[in-house]
Design an enzyme around this catalytic site. Structure first.
Site, PDB file in Angstrom:
ATOM      1  N   CYS A  85      25.766  -7.380 -18.034  1.00 34.98           N
ATOM      2  CA  CYS A  85      25.162  -6.810 -19.249  1.00 34.98           C
ATOM      3  C   CYS A  85      26.214  -6.837 -20.354  1.00 34.98           C
ATOM      4  CB  CYS A  85      24.706  -5.377 -18.985  1.00 34.98           C
ATOM      5  SG  CYS A  85      23.818  -4.650 -20.371  1.00 34.98           S
ATOM      6  N   GLU A 128      18.108 -10.469 -12.813  1.00 35.83           N
ATOM      7  CA  GLU A 128      18.281  -9.019 -12.611  1.00 35.83           C
ATOM      8  C   GLU A 128      19.382  -8.501 -13.515  1.00 35.83           C
ATOM      9  OE1 GLU A 128      20.764  -5.882 -10.360  1.00 35.83           O
ATOM     10  OE2 GLU A 128      21.251  -7.949 -10.937  1.00 35.83           O
ATOM     11  N   ARG A 175      18.314   3.124  -6.729  1.00 38.40           N
ATOM     12  CA  ARG A 175      19.004   2.129  -7.554  1.00 38.40           C
ATOM     13  C   ARG A 175      17.984   1.524  -8.509  1.00 38.40           C
ATOM     14  NH1 ARG A 175      24.039   0.261  -6.550  1.00 38.40           N
ATOM     15  NH2 ARG A 175      24.735  -1.651  -7.559  1.00 38.40           N
ATOM     16  N   ARG A 177      16.997  -0.987 -11.469  1.00 40.52           N
ATOM     17  CA  ARG A 177      17.397  -2.237 -12.109  1.00 40.52           C
ATOM     18  C   ARG A 177      16.185  -2.899 -12.750  1.00 40.52           C
ATOM     19  NH1 ARG A 177      21.594  -0.214 -11.414  1.00 40.52           N
ATOM     20  NH2 ARG A 177      23.509  -1.041 -10.498  1.00 40.52           N
TER      21      ARG A 177
END
Length: 421
Positions: A85, A128, A175, A177
């Site tokens: 990112c 992802e 988690r 995502r």
């Protein structure tokens, strides 16, 4: 029919495990024909070593992907990867050749370059990232994702996305995502998406909806267009907006965005932290010494205190408490890269066992991401490094379920397309 896959930013192979080994490794629908893993900040390429040990070195590249020509990457059907990112804004316009390019060193633009230069573009993308991608940067909420979507639109792709919390579908870790699937305009799936009711696609017909069912209040849908080129989007998108227009679920086709907020719909078996613990196999160095417990308790506890900066400035500091030890009857908190090592930490997991309080082992961290036991065990790879790998990895089960749904979508779309021609 086997789907030929190229895996970028491969890490220790989470995407590959999900596609080739989930749920039946003896007859996978996907075949990784080329992979790349490069860690720029370290001389020893630990993740690539693990990848090669598990999958072989043939057709695996351990070079900086930015230095690899697109012609060196074999033609493939599906491009996958969990890319970093970063700031995706467009830096400049080139007058003579390639049009718009992004900032140097930003790995999204490496993907963009490969897609741009490939004569036979991959038909599908499966990518992802962390969910804050939908909200970054803070001064132009959603701009980075808008730039990405527009760049894919310019290359002839339609995109669907969803933020998925693995634990909400019975997996052992909380988690969260963002996963997105892109379909090239040459595919039957693209044409099927274009003809569909967009809300129906996101709730019922789409690849991700089939893998991970949802419910929603359809009154919260938002539609808008990504107008202008990449430079103008970089400069103007949501300039005065306090909130990102991108919800946790959505799609983009032909520059038009349709997005809404969904909630997980799951009634199946749930795996909790207690289910994945090793019993009687844990060495003493994972247990917390009694003299260290006060430090752990302090770091995990609530605080309201005056602190001082290095320059001598005093300020009020406060934070809430963490669950300590971690609850065994719920999915675990998100694994972080700093799970390894003996030092006390606010964020490391600590569990209560018959022998006392202890940290999680590398095998337990692998299990929380649904990797095979000891996938990252290799001579010269420390337990701390193994924990780091899992902090960076994705939940293999999420990839497996989306991969299975994508394979079905491709097959159904081809049959549907044949029947209408």
């Amino acid at each position: 029919m086997k789907i030929k896959v190229v895996e970028l930013f491969a890490g220790v192979g989470g995407f590959r495990l999900g596609l080739e080994g989930f749920p039946k490794p003896e007859s996978p629908n996907y075949e990784v024909i080329w992979s790349n893993q490069w860690e720029p900040s370290t001389k020893m390429q630990h993740a690539s070593r693990v990848y090669e040990a598990r999958f072989g070195s043939e057709h695996h590249s351990n070079q900086d992907i930015a230095s690899i020509g697109s012609a060196e990457i074999p033609d493939h059907d599906l491009l996958v990867g969990g890319f970093p990112c970063q700031d995706y804004s467009v830096a400049t316009t080139l007058h003579n050749s390639k049009g718009l390019i992004g900032k140097k060193g930003v790995l999204w633009w490496t993907i963009h370059r490969i897609l741009s230069e490939k004569k036979n573009k991959p038909k599908y993308l499966f990518l992802e990232n962390v969910d804050r991608l939908l909200k970054s940067p803070s001064n132009q909420r959603g701009r980075d994702y808008a730039v990405m979507l527009k760049s894919l639109d310019d290359l002839g792709y339609a995109v669907e996305w969803r933020v998925i919390n693995a634990a909400e579908y019975g997996m052992p870790q909380r988690r969260r995502r963002i996963f997105f699937i892109a379909y090239h305009k040459s595919t039957s799936a693209y044409k099927k998406l274009l003809k569909s009711n967009k809300t129906d696609w996101l709730l019922k017909q789409g690849t991700i909806a089939n893998a991970f069912p949802v419910r929603t209040d359809v009154s919260n849908c938002l539609d808008f267009e990504l107008n202008g080129d990449l430079v103008s989007i970089t400069e103007t998108f949501n300039k005065d907006g306090k909130l990102s227009p991108f919800q946790n679920t959505g799609l983009m086709s032909q520059g038009k965005v349709h997005t809404l907020k969904t909630m997980a719909s799951f009634e199946g078996k749930r795996t909790v932290l207690g289910d994945i613990l090793q019993n009687g196999e844990v060495t003493e160095d994972f247990f917390i010494a009694e003299e260290d417990l006060p430090k752990w308790s302090y770091l995990k506890g609530a605080k309201k205190e005056i602190r001082k900066t290095a320059a001598g400035f005093e300020y009020n500091y406060s934070e809430g408490s963490m669950v300590f030890p971690d609850a065994l009857d719920n999915a675990s908190r998100t694994i972080i890269t700093g799970e390894g090592g003996k030092s006390a930490s606010r964020f490391k997991h600590v569990v209560h066992t018959k022998k006392g309080l202890r940290r999680l082992t590398p095998v337990e961290l692998e299990r929380l991401n649904m990797f095979p036991d000891n996938h990252t065990k290799l001579e010269g790879i420390t337990d701390t490094k193994r924990a780091f790998f899992m902090g960076n990895a994705l939940v293999v089960g999420v990839v497996g379920k989306i991969g299975a749904a994508l394979y079905q979508q491709i097959g159904q779309s081809e049959v549907h397309d044949d029947s209408t021609t």
